[in-house]
Scaffold this motif. Sequence first.
Motif, PDB file in Angstrom:
ATOM      1  N   ASN A   1      73.255  49.518   0.103  1.00 45.80           N
ATOM      2  CA  ASN A   1      72.455  49.958  -1.028  1.00 45.80           C
ATOM      3  C   ASN A   1      73.277  50.672  -2.088  1.00 45.80           C
ATOM      4  O   ASN A   1      73.015  50.527  -3.289  1.00 45.80           O
TER       5      ASN A   1
ATOM      6  N   ALA B   1      73.398  49.435  -5.898  1.00 50.93           N
ATOM      7  CA  ALA B   1      72.907  50.358  -6.923  1.00 50.93           C
ATOM      8  C   ALA B   1      73.936  50.532  -8.036  1.00 50.93           C
ATOM      9  O   ALA B   1      73.592  50.529  -9.225  1.00 50.93           O
TER      10      ALA B   1
ATOM     11  N   PHE C   1      73.993  47.377 -10.185  1.00 51.91           N
ATOM     12  CA  PHE C   1      72.816  47.200 -11.033  1.00 51.91           C
ATOM     13  C   PHE C   1      72.763  48.211 -12.173  1.00 51.91           C
ATOM     14  O   PHE C   1      72.124  47.969 -13.193  1.00 51.91           O
ATOM     15  N   ASN C   2      73.390  49.360 -11.990  1.00 51.27           N
ATOM     16  CA  ASN C   2      73.228  50.466 -12.919  1.00 51.27           C
ATOM     17  C   ASN C   2      73.789  50.143 -14.306  1.00 51.27           C
ATOM     18  O   ASN C   2      74.944  49.741 -14.458  1.00 51.27           O
TER      19      ASN C   2
ATOM     20  N   SER D   1      69.340  46.624 -14.381  1.00 52.41           N
ATOM     21  CA  SER D   1      68.978  48.038 -14.264  1.00 52.41           C
ATOM     22  C   SER D   1      67.481  48.250 -14.084  1.00 52.41           C
ATOM     23  O   SER D   1      67.061  49.234 -13.474  1.00 52.41           O
TER      24      SER D   1
ATOM     25  N   LEU E   1      66.816  48.329 -10.442  1.00 53.27           N
ATOM     26  CA  LEU E   1      67.269  49.583  -9.835  1.00 53.27           C
ATOM     27  C   LEU E   1      66.278  50.710 -10.109  1.00 53.27           C
ATOM     28  O   LEU E   1      65.937  51.474  -9.196  1.00 53.27           O
TER      29      LEU E   1
END
Length: 395
Positions: free
Chosen positions: A231, A235, A238-239, A244, A247
């Motif tokens: 994860n 994360a 994706f940030n 995003s 997320l």
Amino acid sequence: MPAPPHTADGALWRGVLPSATDDPIFDAWPADLGTLAPGQIIEKRDVSATTAPRMATPISRATLLKFRSTSATGGPSFGTATLIVPATAWTGAGPRPVEVNALPINSLGSHCTPGFQMSHDLLDRPNTDLPVFLPSVWWALSKGHAVLLPDHEGPLMAYAEPNVAAHVMLDAIRAVRAYSPGEFGDSRYVAIGYSGGAIAAYATAMLLDEYAPDLSGVLIGAAAGGLVTDNANVAHRFNGNISSGILLTVALAIAREHPEMLQYMNHLAQWVATSPIRDICGDASGPLGVVGIPIDVAANTANSLDSPFAAKMFDRLDLTGRTSTVPLYIYHGLHDPWIPLDDAQRMYRQQCSRGVPAVFRVVGGEHLIGYVTGYPELGGWIDARLRGEPAPSEC
């Protein structure tokens, strides 16, 4: 409505929960939940009339089951799942088998679940994501398999929370066996899922031994495609980019089961999380990220993904330290831009090293196409497990 956890601001926590569906089977929290055993049936409803139009093959019946389950932190909760029995006869050995299909829900709203969609009219708050994944249900039914569709995000719609997902999946199996013991009490069950559904199928395999040892020998395999296992890695990927929105959706969803996260939401995040955003389906959460919103925009602390609290949460959601007690089939798109192939391969090697019979397939395409290209061989693996054949291992 459940009582607010002691660690939470009760008003804020209630404000970020999904809105009521106005259907008590999804909304009502029985007062005696704590006295019921996990998997014990609370309510059942015939939903054949609303399920049949969504099927491409004739069905005998469809039943919505509501049953006792367990929250991420061990408290009493409930789950819902839809059992679909085909009109096609089962001609194999033993009783009719069951595919426990964790369809990707990837949503915040309670009306987005397979259970709500299958039990309501086609135009009653439709989730346009659902039809994309229904062919796997149709194919299973055409082979004479029953299909069980758990609403694996739980009643709080905790998207991507693996503990909740596993509990609902396993309790759904318990509920089916209690609902019709003569028909499904001795059936073989396989858990399958892709993307958000893969989290549920994978978690089911990992938590079977500790949460539902009574289902040992009942659940005889689990298959997961496009699976998130790390994860923290996902994360960070994706940030602040086009992913995003997913997320941010997942962060809100997990905070529903882990409300200690709410203290790190700034005023902007609280405003958004208590707005109609809290009820969106997966077809809307993805586009939210088009502008590449970094998660720190919603946090009251800098570098929120690298904080000690984030590390604690990532550890709480990590299942790689556990060992599956059923054979695994893992597949992943070669060019998946969202979920790292290396993470899935690492988990596969870990499970192999612990003696788990497992198969890993790299399939053509990216994340969405990988679902399609991976299914033909997956279907053969599922059929063999449900016929009772020994599971292959390519470790």
